[in-house]
Write an enzyme that holds these catalytic residues in place. Structure first.
Site, mmCIF file in Angstrom:
data_model
loop_
_atom_site.group_PDB
_atom_site.id
_atom_site.type_symbol
_atom_site.label_atom_id
_atom_site.label_comp_id
_atom_site.label_asym_id
_atom_site.label_seq_id
_atom_site.Cartn_x
_atom_site.Cartn_y
_atom_site.Cartn_z
ATOM 1 N N LYS A 20 0.791 -1.234 0.000
ATOM 2 C CA LYS A 20 0.000 0.000 0.000
ATOM 3 C C LYS A 20 0.824 1.286 0.000
ATOM 4 C CE LYS A 20 -3.373 -1.117 -0.528
ATOM 5 N NZ LYS A 20 -3.700 -1.825 -1.824
ATOM 6 N N HIS A 70 7.618 -7.413 -1.940
ATOM 7 C CA HIS A 70 7.375 -6.806 -0.625
ATOM 8 C C HIS A 70 8.323 -7.416 0.411
ATOM 9 C CE1 HIS A 70 3.804 -4.726 -1.829
ATOM 10 N NE2 HIS A 70 2.978 -5.732 -1.807
ATOM 11 N N SER A 122 -4.931 2.721 3.974
ATOM 12 C CA SER A 122 -5.066 2.060 2.675
ATOM 13 C C SER A 122 -5.121 0.543 2.847
ATOM 14 C CB SER A 122 -3.881 2.465 1.795
ATOM 15 O OG SER A 122 -3.995 1.916 0.514
ATOM 16 N N MET A 125 -4.917 5.828 -14.568
ATOM 17 C CA MET A 125 -4.764 4.479 -14.035
ATOM 18 C C MET A 125 -6.064 3.961 -13.420
ATOM 19 S SD MET A 125 -0.928 4.308 -12.438
ATOM 20 C CE MET A 125 -1.184 2.667 -11.762
ATOM 21 N N LYS A 168 -8.311 6.278 -3.278
ATOM 22 C CA LYS A 168 -8.325 7.748 -3.272
ATOM 23 C C LYS A 168 -7.064 8.335 -3.886
ATOM 24 C CE LYS A 168 -11.215 9.120 0.632
ATOM 25 N NZ LYS A 168 -11.171 9.822 1.932
HETATM 26 P P1 A3P Z 1 -5.139 4.618 -1.324
HETATM 27 O O1 A3P Z 1 -5.761 3.362 -0.779
HETATM 28 O O2 A3P Z 1 -4.709 5.556 -0.236
HETATM 29 O O3 A3P Z 1 -5.972 5.283 -2.359
HETATM 30 P P2 A3P Z 1 -0.059 -0.471 -3.554
HETATM 31 O O4 A3P Z 1 -0.033 -0.504 -5.045
HETATM 32 O O5 A3P Z 1 1.297 -0.477 -2.925
HETATM 33 O O6 A3P Z 1 -0.957 -1.519 -2.987
HETATM 34 O O7 A3P Z 1 -0.647 0.954 -3.100
HETATM 35 C C1 A3P Z 1 -2.004 1.279 -3.330
HETATM 36 C C2 A3P Z 1 -2.198 2.759 -3.045
HETATM 37 O O8 A3P Z 1 -1.584 3.517 -4.103
HETATM 38 C C3 A3P Z 1 -3.668 3.135 -3.019
HETATM 39 O O9 A3P Z 1 -3.770 4.180 -2.052
HETATM 40 C C4 A3P Z 1 -3.866 3.621 -4.453
HETATM 41 O O10 A3P Z 1 -4.983 4.435 -4.632
HETATM 42 C C5 A3P Z 1 -2.568 4.388 -4.672
HETATM 43 N N1 A3P Z 1 -2.275 4.628 -6.088
HETATM 44 C C6 A3P Z 1 -2.223 3.744 -7.105
HETATM 45 N N2 A3P Z 1 -1.976 4.352 -8.276
HETATM 46 C C7 A3P Z 1 -1.865 5.686 -8.000
HETATM 47 C C8 A3P Z 1 -1.626 6.856 -8.795
HETATM 48 N N3 A3P Z 1 -1.468 6.797 -10.124
HETATM 49 N N4 A3P Z 1 -1.583 8.055 -8.161
HETATM 50 C C9 A3P Z 1 -1.751 8.146 -6.834
HETATM 51 N N5 A3P Z 1 -1.985 7.065 -6.016
HETATM 52 C C10 A3P Z 1 -2.051 5.858 -6.602
#
Ligand code: A3P
Length: 290
Positions: free
Chosen positions: A43, A98, A128, A222, A248
């Site tokens: 996250k 990870h 998240s 995305m 978000k």
């Molecule tokens: P939130 O849950 O706060 O929205 P991971 O890929 O490590 O699991 O992380 C997921 C987090 O990255 C989520 O956060 C997701 O919305 C955010 N995320 C993914 N793509 C993104 C982008 N292009 N810009 C900003 N945040 C992004």
């Protein structure tokens, strides 16, 4: 701890995605000088940075000729999904993980392979991660927020403790060819972050190509992309009625979630765990600006 997780060498893994044998086998994984690894705690912006890296490294992604899912184009070394294909992949290979530093392939210390480590304000990671647990069918869906907060602070969550993850990687950084970046840095100025990554990887892109990378990895673009949202993953795992993967995408959402008491509880553990680490995190310094 629910029945879908097992503990191995200090880390909690999901039973459906890996085994102790797979984890052990990674120690001997053959590394190439041209390999690039993205390492994160969950996250922290993993899928986002994967998107950025793929766009930087492969023209066919920039011009839209190849559009495949994140899991396939940047295989996760600790998951049993694509491991057999590691050796047959063409250079430069991109992998995601990870894992803590001590479970990574040993060869990484002796090759010129590059690691990009992305971290994020742990309070936003926590929020998240909590939402992700609702989406992920196999995890404890009934978990209360307060319970999850306690599990997170004690490291009894998938992939273990956030504190140990960053401490481990940071204190062993001299052993690797590693670039530390933050989610917030990408968020505040994606273009500069892209250029920084290009410099680290020794890849020269012209201004138009940089614009394309930035545009195709914006949250807006995305979010509309099913392949970036794990939409191809079976409903057995993810339940999209309960939420979205790209949720978000903001800085500081923890303020909408944590009570004053919860925040104090977090800070207490945070200060205790991080007191020996010689880095000043931006969120300690200019938290108000977020
Ligand atoms: P939130 O849950 O706060 O929205 P991971 O890929 O490590 O699991 O992380 C997921 C987090 O990255 C989520 O956060 C997701 O919305 C955010 N995320 C993914 N793509 C993104 C982008 N292009 N810009 C900003 N945040 C992004």
């Amino acid at each position: 701890l629910n029945s879908f997780m097992f503990e191995y060498k200090g880390i909690y893994f999901y039973t459906g995605s890996t085994t102790p044998e797979i984890i052990d086998s990674l120690e001997h994984m053959e590394i190439r000088d041209s390999d690039v690894f993205l390492v994160t705690y969950p996250k922290s912006g993993t899928i986002w940075t994967q998107q950025v890296l793929n766009l930087i490294m492969h023209e066919r992604h920039r011009n839209g000729l190849e559009h495949i899912d994140n899991m396939t184009r940047a295989p996760w070394i600790e998951y049993n999904l694509h491991n057999d294909a590691f050796n047959s992949r063409q250079s430069p290979r991109l992998f995601t993980s990870h894992l803590p530093y001590y479970l990574m392939p040993k060869d990484l210390r002796f090759k010129r392979a590059k690691i990009i480590y992305v971290y994020r304000n742990p309070k936003d990671v926590l929020v998240s991660f909590y939402h992700f647990h609702k989406l992920y069918q196999k995890l404890e869906v009934t978990l209360e927020w307060e319970t999850f907060l306690g599990l997170f602070l004690s490291g009894r969550v998938l992939h273990g403790s956030w504190f140990d993850h960053i401490k481990g990687w940071y204190t062993h950084k001299e052993d690797y060819n590693i670039l530390f970046m933050t989610y917030e840095e990408l968020k505040k100025d994606l273009r500069s972050a892209v250029i920084k990554i290009c410099n680290f990887l020794d890849i020269k892109l012209n201004d138009d190509a940089v614009d394309t990378v930035v545009d195709k990895s914006s949250f807006k673009n995305m979010k509309q992309d099913p392949l970036a949202n794990y939409k191809f993953i079976s409903e057995k795992f993810l339940d999209f009625e309960k939420g979205e993967f790209l949720r978000k995408g903001t800085i500081g959402d923890w303020k909408n979630r944590m009570t004053v008491a919860q925040n104090e509880k977090f800070d207490k553990v945070y200060m205790e765990k991080m007191k020996d680490l010689p880095i000043k995190f931006f969120w300690d310094i200019n938290d108000e600006e977020q």
